[in-house]
Motif scaffolding. Structure first.
Motif, PDB file in Angstrom:
ATOM      1  N   ALA A 189       0.809  -1.221   0.000  1.00 40.72           N
ATOM      2  CA  ALA A 189       0.000   0.000   0.000  1.00 40.72           C
ATOM      3  C   ALA A 189       0.845   1.275   0.000  1.00 40.72           C
ATOM      4  O   ALA A 189       0.593   2.195  -0.779  1.00 40.72           O
ATOM      5  CB  ALA A 189      -0.934   0.004   1.208  1.00 40.72           C
ATOM      6  N   CYS A 190       1.866   1.337   0.875  1.00 44.76           N
ATOM      7  CA  CYS A 190       2.695   2.557   0.937  1.00 44.76           C
ATOM      8  C   CYS A 190       4.073   2.345   0.322  1.00 44.76           C
ATOM      9  O   CYS A 190       4.857   3.295   0.231  1.00 44.76           O
ATOM     10  CB  CYS A 190       2.836   3.047   2.376  1.00 44.76           C
ATOM     11  SG  CYS A 190       3.928   2.040   3.426  1.00 44.76           S
ATOM     12  N   TYR A 191       4.408   1.093  -0.062  1.00 45.82           N
ATOM     13  CA  TYR A 191       5.596   0.746  -0.835  1.00 45.82           C
ATOM     14  C   TYR A 191       6.897   0.823  -0.047  1.00 45.82           C
ATOM     15  O   TYR A 191       7.974   0.687  -0.634  1.00 45.82           O
ATOM     16  CB  TYR A 191       5.717   1.626  -2.088  1.00 45.82           C
ATOM     17  CG  TYR A 191       4.412   1.934  -2.759  1.00 45.82           C
ATOM     18  CD1 TYR A 191       3.486   0.927  -3.003  1.00 45.82           C
ATOM     19  CD2 TYR A 191       4.086   3.222  -3.144  1.00 45.82           C
ATOM     20  CE1 TYR A 191       2.271   1.205  -3.617  1.00 45.82           C
ATOM     21  CE2 TYR A 191       2.865   3.506  -3.744  1.00 45.82           C
ATOM     22  CZ  TYR A 191       1.971   2.492  -3.977  1.00 45.82           C
ATOM     23  OH  TYR A 191       0.777   2.771  -4.578  1.00 45.82           O
ATOM     24  N   ARG A 192       6.828   0.990   1.264  1.00 48.66           N
ATOM     25  CA  ARG A 192       8.069   1.012   2.047  1.00 48.66           C
ATOM     26  C   ARG A 192       8.521  -0.418   2.318  1.00 48.66           C
ATOM     27  O   ARG A 192       7.729  -1.347   2.338  1.00 48.66           O
ATOM     28  CB  ARG A 192       7.861   1.768   3.354  1.00 48.66           C
ATOM     29  CG  ARG A 192       7.495   3.222   3.158  1.00 48.66           C
ATOM     30  CD  ARG A 192       7.646   3.972   4.447  1.00 48.66           C
ATOM     31  NE  ARG A 192       7.151   5.333   4.337  1.00 48.66           N
ATOM     32  CZ  ARG A 192       7.269   6.248   5.287  1.00 48.66           C
ATOM     33  NH1 ARG A 192       7.877   5.946   6.420  1.00 48.66           N
ATOM     34  NH2 ARG A 192       6.790   7.458   5.119  1.00 48.66           N
ATOM     35  N   ARG A 193       9.834  -0.530   2.583  1.00 48.12           N
ATOM     36  CA  ARG A 193      10.419  -1.844   2.824  1.00 48.12           C
ATOM     37  C   ARG A 193      11.050  -1.918   4.206  1.00 48.12           C
ATOM     38  O   ARG A 193      11.527  -0.924   4.737  1.00 48.12           O
ATOM     39  CB  ARG A 193      11.481  -2.152   1.765  1.00 48.12           C
ATOM     40  CG  ARG A 193      10.924  -2.876   0.552  1.00 48.12           C
ATOM     41  CD  ARG A 193      12.017  -3.351  -0.358  1.00 48.12           C
ATOM     42  NE  ARG A 193      11.516  -4.333  -1.304  1.00 48.12           N
ATOM     43  CZ  ARG A 193      12.246  -4.887  -2.248  1.00 48.12           C
ATOM     44  NH1 ARG A 193      13.516  -4.575  -2.373  1.00 48.12           N
ATOM     45  NH2 ARG A 193      11.724  -5.764  -3.066  1.00 48.12           N
ATOM     46  N   GLY A 194      11.072  -3.110   4.751  1.00 47.27           N
ATOM     47  CA  GLY A 194      11.714  -3.327   6.033  1.00 47.27           C
ATOM     48  C   GLY A 194      11.810  -4.808   6.315  1.00 47.27           C
ATOM     49  O   GLY A 194      11.417  -5.648   5.511  1.00 47.27           O
ATOM     50  N   ARG A 359       2.465  13.398 -10.325  1.00 46.91           N
ATOM     51  CA  ARG A 359       1.687  12.232  -9.908  1.00 46.91           C
ATOM     52  C   ARG A 359       2.520  10.962 -10.037  1.00 46.91           C
ATOM     53  O   ARG A 359       2.389  10.036  -9.225  1.00 46.91           O
ATOM     54  CB  ARG A 359       0.422  12.122 -10.751  1.00 46.91           C
ATOM     55  CG  ARG A 359      -0.477  13.336 -10.661  1.00 46.91           C
ATOM     56  CD  ARG A 359      -1.815  13.084 -11.290  1.00 46.91           C
ATOM     57  NE  ARG A 359      -2.603  12.184 -10.468  1.00 46.91           N
ATOM     58  CZ  ARG A 359      -3.872  11.869 -10.740  1.00 46.91           C
ATOM     59  NH1 ARG A 359      -4.453  12.362 -11.795  1.00 46.91           N
ATOM     60  NH2 ARG A 359      -4.541  11.055  -9.957  1.00 46.91           N
ATOM     61  N   LEU A 360       3.368  10.919 -11.014  1.00 47.56           N
ATOM     62  CA  LEU A 360       4.212   9.740 -11.211  1.00 47.56           C
ATOM     63  C   LEU A 360       5.176   9.550 -10.047  1.00 47.56           C
ATOM     64  O   LEU A 360       5.527   8.426  -9.685  1.00 47.56           O
ATOM     65  CB  LEU A 360       4.974   9.873 -12.527  1.00 47.56           C
ATOM     66  CG  LEU A 360       5.689   8.629 -13.072  1.00 47.56           C
ATOM     67  CD1 LEU A 360       4.745   7.449 -13.165  1.00 47.56           C
ATOM     68  CD2 LEU A 360       6.294   8.925 -14.424  1.00 47.56           C
ATOM     69  N   GLN A 361       5.580  10.662  -9.411  1.00 43.28           N
ATOM     70  CA  GLN A 361       6.495  10.571  -8.270  1.00 43.28           C
ATOM     71  C   GLN A 361       5.858   9.857  -7.081  1.00 43.28           C
ATOM     72  O   GLN A 361       6.551   9.382  -6.183  1.00 43.28           O
ATOM     73  CB  GLN A 361       6.939  11.982  -7.846  1.00 43.28           C
ATOM     74  CG  GLN A 361       7.926  12.645  -8.782  1.00 43.28           C
ATOM     75  CD  GLN A 361       9.312  12.035  -8.655  1.00 43.28           C
ATOM     76  OE1 GLN A 361       9.698  11.568  -7.592  1.00 43.28           O
ATOM     77  NE2 GLN A 361      10.055  12.021  -9.752  1.00 43.28           N
ATOM     78  N   GLU A 362       4.522   9.786  -7.069  1.00 44.94           N
ATOM     79  CA  GLU A 362       3.847   9.102  -5.974  1.00 44.94           C
ATOM     80  C   GLU A 362       4.031   7.585  -6.050  1.00 44.94           C
ATOM     81  O   GLU A 362       3.845   6.883  -5.052  1.00 44.94           O
ATOM     82  CB  GLU A 362       2.351   9.438  -5.995  1.00 44.94           C
ATOM     83  CG  GLU A 362       2.046  10.917  -5.807  1.00 44.94           C
ATOM     84  CD  GLU A 362       0.555  11.199  -5.953  1.00 44.94           C
ATOM     85  OE1 GLU A 362      -0.235  10.235  -5.921  1.00 44.94           O
ATOM     86  OE2 GLU A 362       0.186  12.377  -6.105  1.00 44.94           O
ATOM     87  N   LEU A 363       4.379   7.077  -7.195  1.00 43.95           N
ATOM     88  CA  LEU A 363       4.491   5.626  -7.390  1.00 43.95           C
ATOM     89  C   LEU A 363       5.871   5.152  -6.952  1.00 43.95           C
ATOM     90  O   LEU A 363       6.701   4.695  -7.742  1.00 43.95           O
ATOM     91  CB  LEU A 363       4.232   5.271  -8.851  1.00 43.95           C
ATOM     92  CG  LEU A 363       2.913   5.788  -9.441  1.00 43.95           C
ATOM     93  CD1 LEU A 363       2.773   5.353 -10.891  1.00 43.95           C
ATOM     94  CD2 LEU A 363       1.721   5.317  -8.613  1.00 43.95           C
ATOM     95  N   GLN A 364       6.125   5.217  -5.651  1.00 46.02           N
ATOM     96  CA  GLN A 364       7.437   4.894  -5.116  1.00 46.02           C
ATOM     97  C   GLN A 364       7.792   3.413  -5.235  1.00 46.02           C
ATOM     98  O   GLN A 364       8.956   3.041  -5.060  1.00 46.02           O
ATOM     99  CB  GLN A 364       7.524   5.337  -3.654  1.00 46.02           C
ATOM    100  CG  GLN A 364       7.536   6.846  -3.464  1.00 46.02           C
ATOM    101  CD  GLN A 364       8.771   7.482  -4.084  1.00 46.02           C
ATOM    102  OE1 GLN A 364       9.901   7.055  -3.843  1.00 46.02           O
ATOM    103  NE2 GLN A 364       8.564   8.524  -4.877  1.00 46.02           N
ATOM    104  N   PHE A 365       6.819   2.562  -5.532  1.00 45.47           N
ATOM    105  CA  PHE A 365       7.144   1.154  -5.718  1.00 45.47           C
ATOM    106  C   PHE A 365       8.045   0.945  -6.929  1.00 45.47           C
ATOM    107  O   PHE A 365       8.713  -0.085  -7.042  1.00 45.47           O
ATOM    108  CB  PHE A 365       5.876   0.315  -5.866  1.00 45.47           C
ATOM    109  CG  PHE A 365       5.017   0.678  -7.044  1.00 45.47           C
ATOM    110  CD1 PHE A 365       5.277   0.181  -8.305  1.00 45.47           C
ATOM    111  CD2 PHE A 365       3.935   1.531  -6.883  1.00 45.47           C
ATOM    112  CE1 PHE A 365       4.488   0.514  -9.386  1.00 45.47           C
ATOM    113  CE2 PHE A 365       3.133   1.865  -7.962  1.00 45.47           C
ATOM    114  CZ  PHE A 365       3.414   1.367  -9.218  1.00 45.47           C
TER     115      PHE A 365
END
Length: 514
Positions: A189-194, A359-365
C-alpha cells in the motif's frame, strides 16, 4: 569482713563468668541473632517474590491495551528489564523494618529480663553477655545480608548482561539470515520496505509494533491479554496477522518467509494493462498446475480482486478500468518444483499517473523493481492507426490508449532517474498488446512472433526508432513480446501470454516449465 569477702568472691565469679563461659555464650548469642536476621531477610525476600503464606509481591506494571503515543507496547516488559530491579528494591523495603523490629525487640527483651534489679542481682552479667552477643550478631547478620544482597545484584547484573547480549545476538542472526535469503518485506500500500512488520495478537487483536527480542521479551513476549507471542520469524511470528509498520495496511499472509519480487506494469491509460495482468495471473495458475509448482494468493485483497476480475473477464469479456488512486499490489506466492518460494507483488497503476511527473512521483514502488513491464498499445501509434480502415477505427476508438507510448516511456524513465533507480541494471519487458485487433496488419507486414521481429517492426514499420533507442540507452536489457489478452471458451489464455509470463518469471528466479 564477711561482706568484703562476699564482694570479692562475687567479683571473682563475675570475672570467671566473663572469662570462661561468657565468650561462648556471646558467640552462641551472636550466631543466633545473626541467624534470626538472615532468616528474616530470606523470608522477606520470599514474600517479595510472592512466596509463602503471607506474600507481598510488588505489583507489576500493567501494560496498556494499545500502543501509546510515547511508544509503550501492549506487552509486559521482560522481567530483567524492570521488574527484577523493582523486586530487589521492594525486598529491601520489606527487610529493613523487619530487621530493625527484630533487633529492637530482642534488646527490649534482654533489658526487661536481665537489667533493672540492682548491681547485686546475679542476672545482669548474663544480660551483658547477651547484649554483646546481640551487637556482634547484628553486625555479623548485616554483613552476611549485605554480601547476599550484593551477590544478588551481581547475579542480576550478570544475567541482565547475558540477556542483553542474547537479544542482540538473536537480532543479528535473524537479520543476517533474512538478508542471506533476500527477505525484505514490501508494503503493497505505501511501498516502504523493512524486515519486521506490526503483528496483531491472535487473542485480543492488539497490535505490537516491534516483536523482536528486546525489553518486552527475548524469545517470547506476553501480550497485555496474557497471550504469548513469538519474537522472531524463525520462531513463528510469521503465523500472526501482519501489518505495515508505517501505514498499518494489511500485509501478505506469512509475510517474511520468502524473498519478494516487485513487478510494476506501466503504460498509457487504455493500453490494456489491467486486462493483461488478469490474463497473466490466469497464465501463472495454468503453468503452475502443469509444472507441479505451488501458487497461493497471498492476501485477502488479492483473493477478492482475482475473483472479481476473472468473473468480469470470463462473464462479459470486459474489465473495469483501473481507478485513479495509489495502487495496491496484487500479491501471490510462487514455488517452483525446484527452487525457493517467492512472494511476487504486481502493481497496476492507472495510466493517468503517467501523464504528469508530479503524480508519477507518488508511485514509489517503481524504486523497488528490477524488471518493468511496459505495455504498448499499437492502436495509439499514429502510423498504425492511419492504416486501419474507417470501420476498424470506429470499432476500436473507445479502447485506444490516450497517449502514444513514446511520451509515456519518456515520462516514466525521467521520473525513475529522479527517484534514483539504476535503470541500467534493470530489465525492461516491452509488451505490445491487442495483437488480435491488428492481426491483418501484422500478416501484411510479415511480423513473426519473436523478440527481434517485434523490435524491427516497431522501428521500421511504425517509426518508433527514437523510443527504441531510448529504451536501449536507459535499460540494461530490453525484450519484446507480442501478446493478446483473449481467453478462449474453455478459459485458456493465449500462448503468447504464457510465453511472456514464463520468460518474465524465469528472470526473477522462478523457472516454471510449461
Amino acid at each position: 569482713m564477711g561482706t568484703l569477702i562476699l564482694l570479692v568472691f562475687g567479683a571473682w565469679l563475675v570475672i570467671m563468668f566473663f572469662a570462661i563461659p561468657g565468650p561462648f555464650i556471646t558467640a552462641a548469642a551472636a550466631l543466633y541473632f545473626a541467624g534470626l536476621l538472615v532468616v528474616a531477610y530470606f523470608q522477606e525476600f520470599g514474600r517479595a517474590m510472592g512466596l509463602g503464606p503471607n506474600p507481598a509481591a510488588a505489583a507489576a506494571d500493567r501494560p496498556p491495551s494499545r500502543r501509546t503515543e510515547d511508544g509503550r507496547e501492549p506487552a509486559y516488559r521482560q522481567y530483567l528489564f524492570r521488574q527484577a530491579g523493582r523486586d530487589l528494591r521492594h525486598t529491601h523495603r520489606l527487610v529493613w523494618p523487619r530487621l530493625v523490629a527484630i533487633a529492637t525487640g530482642r534488646r527490649r527483651q534482654l533489658k526487661n529480663a536481665f537489667f533493672g534489679y540492682g548491681p547485686m542481682d546475679w542476672r545482669w552479667p548474663i544480660g551483658v553477655v547477651l547484649i554483646v552477643g546481640l551487637l556482634v550478631g547484628t553486625l555479623l547478620g548485616l554483613t552476611v545480608i549485605s554480601l547476599v544482597a550484593a551477590a544478588q545484584g551481581v547475579v542480576l547484573l550478570g544475567v541482565g548482561l547475558v540477556a542483553f547480549l542474547g537479544i542482540y545476538l538473536l537480532r543479528g542472526v535473524d537479520t543476517v539470515l533474512l538478508w542471506i535469503r533476500g527477505v525484505r518485506i514490501t508494503c503493497p500500500a505505501c511501498y516502504r520496505r523493512g524486515f519486521y512488520p506490526v503483528y496483531e495478537c491472535r487473542n485480543c487483536t492488539a497490535r505490537h509494533h516491534d516483536v523482536r527480542p528486546g525489553r518486552y521479551g527475548v524469545v517470547r513476549r506476553i501480550c497485555a491479554c496474557g497471550e504469548r507471542l513469538p519474537t522472531l520469524l524463525l520462531l513463528g511470528s510469521h503465523r500472526m496477522k501482519a501489518f505495515c509498520a508505517h501505514c498499518e495496511a494489511p500485509l501478505a499472509d506469512r509475510v517474511g518467509t520468502s524473498a519478494e519480487v516487485v513487478l510494476p506494469v506501466f503504460g498509457a491509460a487504455g493500453a490494456g494493462k489491467t486486462r493483461l495482468m488478469i490474463v497473466i495471473m490466469m497464465a501463472v495458475d495454468a503453468i503452475a498446475r502443469r509444472s507441479d509448482a505451488t501458487l497461493q494468493l497471498a492476501d485477502e485483497d488479492t483473493r477478492r480482486w482475482d475473483t472479481q476480475a476473472r468473473r468480469e473477464l470470463l462473464g462479459s469479456d470486459n474489465v473495469a478500468k483501473t481507478r485513479i488512486r495509489l495502487p495496491r499490489a496484487y500479491s501471490i506466492y510462487l514455488k517452483p518444483r525446484r527452487g525457493g518460494r517467492r512472494l511476487v507483488h504486481v502493481f497496476d497503476p492507472a495510466g493517468e499517473y503517467f501523464n504528469e511527473s508530479d503524480r508519477l512521483q507518488e508511485l514509489q514502488f517503481l524504486r523497488l523493481a528490477s524488471t518493468f513491464l511496459f505495455i504498448v498499445d499499437p492502436l495509439s501509434i499514429d502510423g498504425l492507426w492511419s492504416r486501419l480502415d474507417r470501420r476498424d477505427q470506429d470499432r476500436n476508438r473507445s479502447i485506444r490508449a490516450r497517449r502514444e507510448p513514446e511520451f509515456v516511456f519518456a515520462q516514466t524513465v525521467q521520473n525513475l532517474e529522479a527517484m534514483g533507480v539504476r535503470t541500467r541494471k534493470s530489465r525492461l519487458v516491452v509488451v505490445v498488446s491487442k495483437r488480435d485487433l491488428i492481426s491483418r496488419l501484422l500478416s501484411a507486414d510479415g511480423v513473426e512472433d519473436s523478440n527481434e521481429a517485434v523490435e524491427r517492426w516497431l522501428d521500421e514499420n511504425l517509426q518508433q526508432g527514437n523510443m527504441l533507442r531510448a529504451m536501449r540507452h536507459a535499460f540494461g536489457e530490453v525484450s519484446f513480446f507480442l501478446t493478446t489478452s483473449v481467453v478462449s471458451d474453455d478459459h485458456q489464455v493465449d500462448d503468447s501470454v504464457e510465453r511472456l509470463t514464463s520468460w518474465t518469471l524465469a528472470r526473477q528466479g522462478l523457472r516454471l516449465s510449461g
